[in-house]
Design a protein around this motif. Sequence first.
Motif, PDB file in Angstrom:
ATOM      1  N   ALA A 162      -3.314  -3.255  -1.843  1.00  0.00           N
ATOM      2  CA  ALA A 162      -4.069  -2.110  -1.355  1.00  0.00           C
ATOM      3  C   ALA A 162      -5.306  -2.443  -2.681  1.00  0.00           C
ATOM      4  N   GLY A 163      -6.378  -1.921  -2.182  1.00  0.00           N
ATOM      5  CA  GLY A 163      -7.767  -1.367  -3.436  1.00  0.00           C
ATOM      6  C   GLY A 163      -7.223   0.386  -3.675  1.00  0.00           C
ATOM      7  N   TYR A 164      -7.565   0.514  -4.447  1.00  0.00           N
ATOM      8  CA  TYR A 164      -7.937   1.838  -5.639  1.00  0.00           C
ATOM      9  C   TYR A 164      -9.023   1.850  -5.507  1.00  0.00           C
ATOM     10  N   THR A 165      -9.493   3.368  -6.066  1.00  0.00           N
ATOM     11  CA  THR A 165     -10.239   3.795  -7.072  1.00  0.00           C
ATOM     12  C   THR A 165     -10.219   4.598  -8.295  1.00  0.00           C
TER      13      THR A 165
ATOM     14  N   ASP B 203       0.697  -0.931   0.247  1.00  0.00           N
ATOM     15  CA  ASP B 203      -0.259   0.003  -0.125  1.00  0.00           C
ATOM     16  C   ASP B 203       0.709   1.382  -0.222  1.00  0.00           C
ATOM     17  N   LEU B 204       0.976   1.311  -1.245  1.00  0.00           N
ATOM     18  CA  LEU B 204       2.193   2.172  -1.209  1.00  0.00           C
ATOM     19  C   LEU B 204       1.663   4.231  -1.546  1.00  0.00           C
ATOM     20  N   ASP B 205       2.034   4.720  -0.781  1.00  0.00           N
ATOM     21  CA  ASP B 205       1.498   6.149  -0.685  1.00  0.00           C
ATOM     22  C   ASP B 205       1.982   6.916  -2.223  1.00  0.00           C
TER      23      ASP B 205
ATOM     24  N   GLY C  60     -11.825  -3.404  -4.675  1.00  0.00           N
ATOM     25  CA  GLY C  60     -10.677  -3.626  -2.518  1.00  0.00           C
ATOM     26  C   GLY C  60      -9.720  -4.440  -2.918  1.00  0.00           C
ATOM     27  N   ASP C  61      -8.985  -4.108  -2.027  1.00  0.00           N
ATOM     28  CA  ASP C  61      -7.746  -5.179  -1.058  1.00  0.00           C
ATOM     29  C   ASP C  61      -7.729  -6.320  -2.649  1.00  0.00           C
TER      30      ASP C  61
END
Length: 868
Positions: free
Chosen positions: A793-796, A288-290, A780-781
Motif C-alpha cells: 500500500a502507498g504512504y505519505t 495495507d496494515l493499520d 502510491g501503491d
Amino acid sequence: MRTMLCSGVAFAALMIPAAAFAQSTGTVEAEEGSEIVVTGNGGPVTISGVQIPDAPKARAVITQELIERRAPGQTILDTLNQVPGVSFTNSDAYGSSGGNIRIRGFDGNRIALTFDGIPLNDSGNYAIYSNQQLDPELIDQVNVNFGSTDVDSPTAAAAGGTINYRSLVPSDKLSATGVYSRGTNDMNRAFVLLQTGELTSFGTKAWVSASSQKYDQFRGPGTIYKQQYNGKIYQPLNDRGDFISVAAHYNQNRSYFYSNPSLANLRTVLSAATVPAAGSGASPVTIDLDRAQYDQVFDDRSSAFRYDYTCSLPSASATAGNNAVQDDRAACGNVYTTAYNPSNTGNVRLNSRYTISDKLLVSFDGAYSWTRANGGGSTIFAEQDAAAFNAAGTSNASGVNSYQYSRLGAGVATGVDLNGDGDLRDFVRAYFPSNTRTQRFTAIAGVRYQIDDNNLVRLAYTWDRARHRQTGEASLLRGDGRPLSPFSALDGEGPGAILDAQGNVLNKRNRLSYAILHQISGEYRGSFFEDSFKVAAGLRVPFFRRNLTNYCYTIGGQSNDAYCTSQTSAQVTALDTRLTSVTLGAPYANRIKTYDAILPNVGFTYDFTSAISMFGSYSKGLSVPRTDNLYGFDDVTISPVQAVEPEKTDSFDLGLRYTDRLIQAQVAGWYIKYKNRIISTTTLLEGNQTLSVDRNVGAVKSHGVDANIGIRPSRHFSLYGFGSYTIARLQEDARDPLTTAVILPTAGKFVVETPKWQYGGRAQFDFQPVSIGVQAKHTGDRWVTDVNDLKSAGYTLVDLDARIDLAFAGLDRTFLQLNVSNLLKERYFGNLTTAGNAFPLVANGSTGTPRFTFGAPRTFIGTIHFEF
C-alpha cells in the motif's frame, strides 16, 4: 573573448551556468556556450532549491539551497524525492544504510550515477549504493536527466536516465565550517570543512573536509558507522575560464542490515484474514496494515524476522578428543553480526578545460576509483564431505552449504577438521561473504568548436576500464558469531581462513572481470530566430567489452556462487555424474562478450514569449547485461537457448515551461518503449544475500506525465509542488533461458516497485532570524511481484526543518537547525524485495520470498552549524 547582450531567462538558463546542468567538463562547456552578459535577469530561477532548466530534454536540478535544509549527512538521493518521477526509499532516516531509487519505473541498475563526471555504478551489477555518496555539504547541485544521458557519459546502464552531481568549487576566501548533529537512536555526526582561499598570486585555492557519523539501528541490534574524507584543489589558468581541478574522496562504511519480515512472517504474526495464503493477478493481495497491525509486526521480537543480538557456536567450544558431534546448524544463523555490509571506496578526479583559440576549446576529465566491499553472510560446512550429500546425490537439505559437495576433502581426504577437536563429525558455521575489489580508470576527452555565435559542434572520446575482482573466502567465526575480519580471509590472508585438505582457502567464487568501454560521440547545438528556437542533436556510439575469467567451475544458472575446488578435473567429472540437479562447467579464461550500439538523441526548445517555452526530445538508450550475471553460463557446457540481450529504449518527451521571477512551472508528457527488458528472479539467501538470474521478457511500454510548479510571492515565503503519473507494463511472458518455456505470465503486468501516482510539495517561510520548511510526499501503491499478485500500500511522509540564525547574537554564519523526518509517524514499508510471484504461500515462506522493509519511524535531529 566573445560577449553578447541577451535578455530572457530561458536563454540564460541554457547558456551560462557553468556547472549547473551537466556532468563532464565537455558537456558543461557545450551548454555554457559563450560568456554572456544578461540584461534584466540574474540567471535561472530557483524556488525552494529547485530549478527548471531551459534544456532541450526533460531535466530537473536541485541546488544547495534545498540540500542544506535536509538532515545533515543524508544521502543526496533522498533529496531527489522532491523531483517528479523519482522514487527513493531509504533504509533509515540518516541515509548510511542504503536504499533503492527508481525513475519512471527504471531501477537503480538502469540509471547512470556520476560524480564530477565519473561513473559511480558498480561495474559488475551496475547497482547504485546510496550510502557511499559525497557528504551533502560538499554538493553544489544535482541534476536528473529523464530517460536520456549526455553524449559523453561513461555508462553501461542508462536506459532509465542519469543522475549527476558536482562538488563545490573552492572559495576565494579563507573560511572554516564545523557542523555537529545529534539525533534519535544515539546518532552523532561531526563534519568539518576548511576553505584555504587563494593560496598563491595566480589564484590557487583548495578545500579539505572530514566527517564521521555513528548511530544505532531503529529496529533490532546493529550499529551504523561511516567516515568520509575529501579534498579539492583548483587552479585557474587564465581569465578565459580555463582551469585544472584535482579532487580526492574516501568513504568507509561499517554497517549491518536491517532484518525485515517476509510475506509468510506477516501472516504468522497477524492472521490469515489479513494475509491470505492465495492470491492472483485478477484478485491481488494488498499489504495495507493499520497502525495496530503494523506495530504488532514491528514490535515482534521473535527471531523469525529479527536478528539475534547474541549467540553461541557449539563448534567453538569443542575440546580435543571428545569425539562428539558439534552442530552449529541451529546456532548463529540469525545473528546480526554476520548480516554485515562493510565497504571502503574512494576516487581521485581530474577536471580541466583549455581554450586553444576564440573558437576552439578542449576539455579533459579523468579518474581513478577503487572499491572493497562485501555483504556479509554465513554458511554451514560439514567437516566430512559425505555429510553434504543425500541419497539422491544432491546437496544436503539439512542446512549444509548447498554447493559443498567434495570441496573440503579436495580429492585427497574425506574432509577436514575445521574446529580442531580431532574428528570429522562436526557441522561448523563459517563467515562466507562475497568480496569485491574494483579498480577503475575513466577518461573523457572533448573538443568544442564554436562555428559562430549561434552554432557549435563538439566531439568526445570516452574510455572506461574496470578491473573487477570477485572472491568469496571462508573464515571461522568467533564463539559469539562475530567475524574475525570484516573482509574474511581476503586473498588468503587474515585470521581464521578455512583451508581444504590441500591447504587452499575455501572460496564460494573466484573470478576476474574487465568491463571496458570505448565510446565516440558528437553533438551539434544551434540557436535560431533570434534565440527563440534552440536545437541539440547528438550521437553516442559505445563499444562494450566484457573479458571474463572464472577460476572455478560454473554452476549452471548460478551467477552468485561457483564450485571452487582443489580437485582435479577428472575428480570433478566423476562428481558431476553423481549430481542429479546441477551441471558444472569447467574453468575458463578470457571469455569475451561484446555489445555495441548507435544511440542518437535530439531535442529542442522554442520560446513563445520571454516566459513561456516548449521543449521536446527523443533519445535512444541502452543497458547491457550485468557483468556479474554473465557467470551463470560458460557458453560451452552451459549455454542458454536465448542469450540475454541488451535493453534498448526509445524515449520521447514533450512539454511546456513557464518561468519568471515569481513562478516557474513545467508539465511534460513522456513515452518510453524498450525491448529486451531484463528482469531478475530474486531469492533471499541466508545473511541477507540474494540470488538473481537475468531473463529477457521482451518489450515494455511505459508512459506518463510529470509536472511541478514553484511560486515565490515574496522573499518571506515560497511554495513548491509536484506530481507524476506513471504507467509501465510488461508486454510478454518471462521464459526460461535454458528451455524457452514460460515460467511467469508477465504479459500485461505492471512493473514492480513503481508507483502509479506520486505527488507532494514543500512550503518554506523565512522571517529572519527564523526559517521553517515543511515538505511532504505521497508514494502510491507498488507491486511486489512480476505477476502482480501482491502489492504494498502507498504512504505519505512529512518532514520538517526549522532554523534559527544566530547573527543577532554576534555569531555570523552560525545557526541552529532542527530536522524531523516522518513528522506524523507514518507506518509504512519502504524498500521491497521483489519476486516473480508470491502465491501460493507455503508454510516455510512463499514461492518468491518477497520481503517488506520497515520504514523509519519519526526521527529528531538537532544541529549546530559554525562558519568562521
